[in-house]
Design a protein around this motif. Structure first.
Motif, PDB file in Angstrom:
ATOM      1  N   MET A 260       0.831  -1.202   0.000  1.00  0.00           N
ATOM      2  CA  MET A 260       0.000   0.000   0.000  1.00  0.00           C
ATOM      3  C   MET A 260       0.869   1.257   0.000  1.00  0.00           C
ATOM      4  SD  MET A 260      -2.616   1.264   3.006  1.00  0.00           S
ATOM      5  CE  MET A 260      -1.245   1.672   4.108  1.00  0.00           C
ATOM      6  N   LEU A 261       1.927   1.248   0.808  1.00  0.00           N
ATOM      7  CA  LEU A 261       2.808   2.415   0.887  1.00  0.00           C
ATOM      8  C   LEU A 261       3.586   2.621  -0.418  1.00  0.00           C
ATOM      9  CD1 LEU A 261       4.199   1.979   4.516  1.00  0.00           C
ATOM     10  CD2 LEU A 261       2.414   3.551   3.737  1.00  0.00           C
ATOM     11  N   LYS A 262       3.993   1.507  -1.036  1.00  0.00           N
ATOM     12  CA  LYS A 262       4.716   1.624  -2.308  1.00  0.00           C
ATOM     13  C   LYS A 262       3.814   2.179  -3.395  1.00  0.00           C
ATOM     14  CE  LYS A 262       7.522  -1.594  -3.641  1.00  0.00           C
ATOM     15  NZ  LYS A 262       8.047  -2.928  -4.012  1.00  0.00           N
ATOM     16  N   ASP A 263       2.554   1.737  -3.417  1.00  0.00           N
ATOM     17  CA  ASP A 263       1.603   2.236  -4.426  1.00  0.00           C
ATOM     18  C   ASP A 263       1.238   3.692  -4.158  1.00  0.00           C
ATOM     19  OD1 ASP A 263       1.628  -0.254  -5.578  1.00  0.00           O
ATOM     20  OD2 ASP A 263      -0.239  -0.924  -4.620  1.00  0.00           O
ATOM     21  N   ASN A 264       1.185   4.071  -2.863  1.00  0.00           N
ATOM     22  CA  ASN A 264       0.937   5.453  -2.454  1.00  0.00           C
ATOM     23  C   ASN A 264      -0.370   6.017  -3.018  1.00  0.00           C
ATOM     24  OD1 ASN A 264       1.847   7.505  -0.784  1.00  0.00           O
ATOM     25  ND2 ASN A 264       2.810   8.644  -2.456  1.00  0.00           N
ATOM     26  N   ASP A 265      -1.400   5.164  -3.055  1.00  0.00           N
ATOM     27  CA  ASP A 265      -2.703   5.609  -3.542  1.00  0.00           C
ATOM     28  C   ASP A 265      -3.493   6.234  -2.391  1.00  0.00           C
ATOM     29  OD1 ASP A 265      -4.993   5.568  -5.528  1.00  0.00           O
ATOM     30  OD2 ASP A 265      -5.839   4.374  -3.875  1.00  0.00           O
ATOM     31  N   PRO A 266      -3.911   7.486  -2.502  1.00  0.00           N
ATOM     32  CA  PRO A 266      -4.573   8.159  -1.374  1.00  0.00           C
ATOM     33  C   PRO A 266      -5.862   7.478  -0.939  1.00  0.00           C
ATOM     34  CG  PRO A 266      -4.756   9.465  -3.392  1.00  0.00           C
ATOM     35  CD  PRO A 266      -3.772   8.382  -3.663  1.00  0.00           C
ATOM     36  N   GLY A 267      -6.635   6.962  -1.891  1.00  0.00           N
ATOM     37  CA  GLY A 267      -7.886   6.298  -1.544  1.00  0.00           C
ATOM     38  C   GLY A 267      -7.655   5.031  -0.741  1.00  0.00           C
ATOM     39  N   THR A 268      -6.672   4.240  -1.132  1.00  0.00           N
ATOM     40  CA  THR A 268      -6.357   2.998  -0.425  1.00  0.00           C
ATOM     41  C   THR A 268      -5.840   3.282   0.983  1.00  0.00           C
ATOM     42  OG1 THR A 268      -5.785   1.941  -2.531  1.00  0.00           O
ATOM     43  CG2 THR A 268      -5.022   0.863  -0.527  1.00  0.00           C
ATOM     44  N   ILE A 269      -4.993   4.297   1.086  1.00  0.00           N
ATOM     45  CA  ILE A 269      -4.428   4.657   2.389  1.00  0.00           C
ATOM     46  C   ILE A 269      -5.525   5.155   3.335  1.00  0.00           C
ATOM     47  CG2 ILE A 269      -2.875   6.236   3.596  1.00  0.00           C
ATOM     48  CD1 ILE A 269      -1.060   6.120   1.103  1.00  0.00           C
ATOM     49  N   GLU A 270      -6.395   6.004   2.818  1.00  0.00           N
ATOM     50  CA  GLU A 270      -7.485   6.507   3.662  1.00  0.00           C
ATOM     51  C   GLU A 270      -8.397   5.363   4.107  1.00  0.00           C
ATOM     52  OE1 GLU A 270     -11.373   9.470   3.463  1.00  0.00           O
ATOM     53  OE2 GLU A 270      -9.796   9.663   1.960  1.00  0.00           O
ATOM     54  N   ALA A 271      -8.695   4.437   3.186  1.00  0.00           N
ATOM     55  CA  ALA A 271      -9.553   3.297   3.526  1.00  0.00           C
ATOM     56  C   ALA A 271      -8.911   2.431   4.612  1.00  0.00           C
ATOM     57  CB  ALA A 271      -9.828   2.456   2.280  1.00  0.00           C
ATOM     58  N   PHE A 272      -7.578   2.283   4.547  1.00  0.00           N
ATOM     59  CA  PHE A 272      -6.851   1.509   5.545  1.00  0.00           C
ATOM     60  C   PHE A 272      -7.084   2.081   6.953  1.00  0.00           C
ATOM     61  CE2 PHE A 272      -2.877   1.393   8.077  1.00  0.00           C
ATOM     62  CZ  PHE A 272      -2.760   0.030   8.289  1.00  0.00           C
ATOM     63  N   PHE A 273      -6.903   3.394   7.088  1.00  0.00           N
ATOM     64  CA  PHE A 273      -7.101   4.023   8.391  1.00  0.00           C
ATOM     65  C   PHE A 273      -8.579   4.073   8.777  1.00  0.00           C
ATOM     66  CE2 PHE A 273      -2.930   5.939   7.237  1.00  0.00           C
ATOM     67  CZ  PHE A 273      -2.218   5.502   8.339  1.00  0.00           C
ATOM     68  N   ASP A 274      -9.449   4.240   7.803  1.00  0.00           N
ATOM     69  CA  ASP A 274     -10.874   4.354   8.100  1.00  0.00           C
ATOM     70  C   ASP A 274     -11.445   3.025   8.604  1.00  0.00           C
ATOM     71  OD1 ASP A 274     -13.415   5.891   8.012  1.00  0.00           O
ATOM     72  OD2 ASP A 274     -13.952   4.375   6.527  1.00  0.00           O
ATOM     73  N   VAL A 275     -11.075   1.927   7.970  1.00  0.00           N
ATOM     74  CA  VAL A 275     -11.561   0.608   8.409  1.00  0.00           C
ATOM     75  C   VAL A 275     -11.120   0.338   9.846  1.00  0.00           C
ATOM     76  CG1 VAL A 275     -11.313  -1.879   8.066  1.00  0.00           C
ATOM     77  CG2 VAL A 275     -11.725  -0.391   6.105  1.00  0.00           C
ATOM     78  N   ALA A 276      -9.854   0.655  10.138  1.00  0.00           N
ATOM     79  CA  ALA A 276      -9.345   0.453  11.493  1.00  0.00           C
ATOM     80  C   ALA A 276     -10.078   1.345  12.490  1.00  0.00           C
ATOM     81  CB  ALA A 276      -7.849   0.736  11.542  1.00  0.00           C
ATOM     82  N   LYS A 277     -10.300   2.596  12.110  1.00  0.00           N
ATOM     83  CA  LYS A 277     -11.002   3.523  13.010  1.00  0.00           C
ATOM     84  C   LYS A 277     -12.417   3.043  13.303  1.00  0.00           C
ATOM     85  CE  LYS A 277     -13.122   8.104  13.134  1.00  0.00           C
ATOM     86  NZ  LYS A 277     -13.145   8.146  14.602  1.00  0.00           N
ATOM     87  N   GLN A 278     -13.136   2.642  12.255  1.00  0.00           N
ATOM     88  CA  GLN A 278     -14.532   2.222  12.432  1.00  0.00           C
ATOM     89  C   GLN A 278     -14.623   1.012  13.361  1.00  0.00           C
ATOM     90  OE1 GLN A 278     -17.084   3.997  11.427  1.00  0.00           O
ATOM     91  NE2 GLN A 278     -15.716   5.437  10.395  1.00  0.00           N
ATOM     92  N   PHE A 279     -13.729   0.043  13.168  1.00  0.00           N
ATOM     93  CA  PHE A 279     -13.768  -1.158  14.012  1.00  0.00           C
ATOM     94  C   PHE A 279     -13.349  -0.825  15.439  1.00  0.00           C
ATOM     95  CE2 PHE A 279     -12.262  -5.118  15.851  1.00  0.00           C
ATOM     96  CZ  PHE A 279     -13.265  -6.014  15.464  1.00  0.00           C
ATOM     97  N   ARG A 280     -12.294  -0.027  15.567  1.00  0.00           N
ATOM     98  CA  ARG A 280     -11.800   0.319  16.897  1.00  0.00           C
ATOM     99  C   ARG A 280     -12.839   1.111  17.683  1.00  0.00           C
ATOM    100  NH1 ARG A 280     -10.536   3.867  21.184  1.00  0.00           N
ATOM    101  NH2 ARG A 280      -8.684   3.086  22.238  1.00  0.00           N
ATOM    102  N   ASP A 281     -13.541   2.013  17.018  1.00  0.00           N
ATOM    103  CA  ASP A 281     -14.539   2.847  17.695  1.00  0.00           C
ATOM    104  C   ASP A 281     -15.726   2.037  18.200  1.00  0.00           C
ATOM    105  OD1 ASP A 281     -12.947   5.017  17.257  1.00  0.00           O
ATOM    106  OD2 ASP A 281     -14.175   5.898  15.661  1.00  0.00           O
ATOM    107  N   LYS A 282     -15.922   0.846  17.633  1.00  0.00           N
ATOM    108  CA  LYS A 282     -17.042  -0.001  18.056  1.00  0.00           C
ATOM    109  C   LYS A 282     -16.651  -0.982  19.166  1.00  0.00           C
ATOM    110  CE  LYS A 282     -19.390   0.215  13.573  1.00  0.00           C
ATOM    111  NZ  LYS A 282     -19.769  -0.539  12.353  1.00  0.00           N
ATOM    112  N   LEU A 283     -15.362  -1.002  19.518  1.00  0.00           N
ATOM    113  CA  LEU A 283     -14.946  -1.886  20.598  1.00  0.00           C
ATOM    114  C   LEU A 283     -15.557  -1.396  21.909  1.00  0.00           C
ATOM    115  CD1 LEU A 283     -11.144  -2.386  19.797  1.00  0.00           C
ATOM    116  CD2 LEU A 283     -13.014  -3.993  19.389  1.00  0.00           C
TER     117      LEU A 283
END
Length: 370
Positions: A260-283
């Motif tokens: 993901m970091l090598k590809d440096n695609d902004p949409g993929t990077i944002e989705a990576f953090f967003d998925v983690a945030k959404q799951f973590r916030d529901k813990l």
């Protein structure tokens, strides 16, 4: 009718368990520890009612025999116990954080008809030893029981009934299931936290200022790396196979992150953090009266205070007036990833929430429970 409890090992867990069990006036507690100093302190403080001269003596008249020593020591004692004189109705249990090695070690007792039920109170403290024992250590923490497949339901119920006074949240799991889940949420995170700290240490020689920058979120993120290295050496060795499986999964995830970091695609990077945030916030949150999880945690209150003389003494005075004890207080200098300037730690969620309510009433400072 008096119930005789024998606790082998009078450290933080054994002592705190004794204090919690003594809420039941029909219980008498005999304690044994290889350190007579610890056993004597436990007796003088009224944590136990009598000191046994040996492990075998403690076990002989016990209705419930509780091993509150490290897993390796418990496993050795369980094997020895096949030759001890025990009551036919005794229930033997333990407090170890890995269960498969314990259940394996208990097979000899079980084959002799002795009831053994594995146990794991998922609570702890930054302190250790009998002097750190507190009655409410297990309140709102999960207390896992791992009975063998042939264990009678009424025996599980007997142990549950005994442990009810700890006010822990009792749950029954298979030993393998327990070890897999604790590897994910407790054991493996300790390895990651220690790895992050070791990485920081390796960079400090070239960049000495990095230690100061680590005083904020990095310090909180890696708090568990301050745990007892001997205890975590033993846990890592005992739950080795599950940890290797977790590491394989982690390495796979890190390869995905690297791509993901090598590809440096902004949409993929944002989705990576967003998925983690959404799951973590529901813990579940302890602040929302959920049970304490597998990791030892301090209960922190973050306060956004002005930087002027006397502000800390003002806050501690207010808490002291309301007889609210704190365990730690610190100023956070690196605040890009944490809230507030002042962080105060408490022993329990109830004390932290009480402190927040008092300070909100007595001051106009903004604060946040994380």
């Amino acid at each position: 009718m008096t119930t005789n409890i024998s606790i082998i090992g009078l450290g933080l867990i054994g002592g705190s368990l004794a204090l919690a069990l003594k809420r039941n006036p029909a219980i008498t507690i005999t304690g044994f520890d290889r350190s007579y100093k610890s056993a004597d302190e436990a007796y003088r403080r009224g944590i136990i009612d009598s000191i046994a001269p040996s492990v075998q003596s403690a076990a002989k008249n016990a209705d419930f025999l509780i091993f509150a020593v490290p897993v390796a020591a418990t496993a050795a004692l369980l094997k020895e116990a096949t030759g001890w004189q025990l009551k036919s109705s005794v229930i033997v249990t333990d407090t170890g954080s890995t269960k498969q090695p314990i259940m394996e070690a208990a097979k000899g007792l079980i084959d002799k008809g002795v009831t053994f039920i594995g146990g794991h109170p998922m609570a702890g403290s930054h302190k250790s030893g009998i002097s750190a024992s507190i009655e409410h250590l297990f309140e709102n923490a999960y207390y896992i029981l791992t009975p063998p497949s042939a264990c009678r339901e009424e025996d599980v119920d007997r142990l549950k009934s005994l442990l009810k006074v700890t006010r822990g949240k009792l749950a029954v799991l298979h030993a393998q299931e327990h070890d897999q889940m604790t590897a994910v949420v407790s054991h493996f995170p300790h390895i990651i936290a220690s790895s992050l700290v070791n990485l920081l240490a390796s960079q400090e020689q070239q960049q000495p200022f990095v230690r100061r920058l680590a005083a904020g979120g990095f310090r909180d993120l890696t708090r568990i790396a301050s745990a007892d290295p001997i205890m975590w050496r033993d846990i890592t060795m005992q739950n080795n196979l599950e940890l290797v499986n977790q590491l394989d999964g982690w390495l796979s995830e890190m390869h995905t992150v690297r791509d993901m970091l090598k590809d440096n695609d902004p949409g993929t990077i944002e989705a990576f953090f967003d998925v983690a945030k959404q799951f973590r916030d529901k813990l579940p949150s302890v602040a929302q009266d959920a049970a304490q999880g597998a990791l030892y945690m301090q209960f922190d209150l973050h306060i956004d205070v002005p930087d002027h003389p006397g502000v800390i003494s003002e806050i501690t005075r207010i808490l002291a007036t309301k007889e609210i004890s704190l365990t730690n207080i610190r100023i956070v200098e690196t605040r890009t990833d944490v809230y507030g300037i002042l962080v105060i730690s408490f022993r329990s969620a109830a004390e932290r929430n009480n402190a927040a309510a008092v300070l909100e009433k007595e001051t106009d400072y903004s604060m946040q429970i994380l």
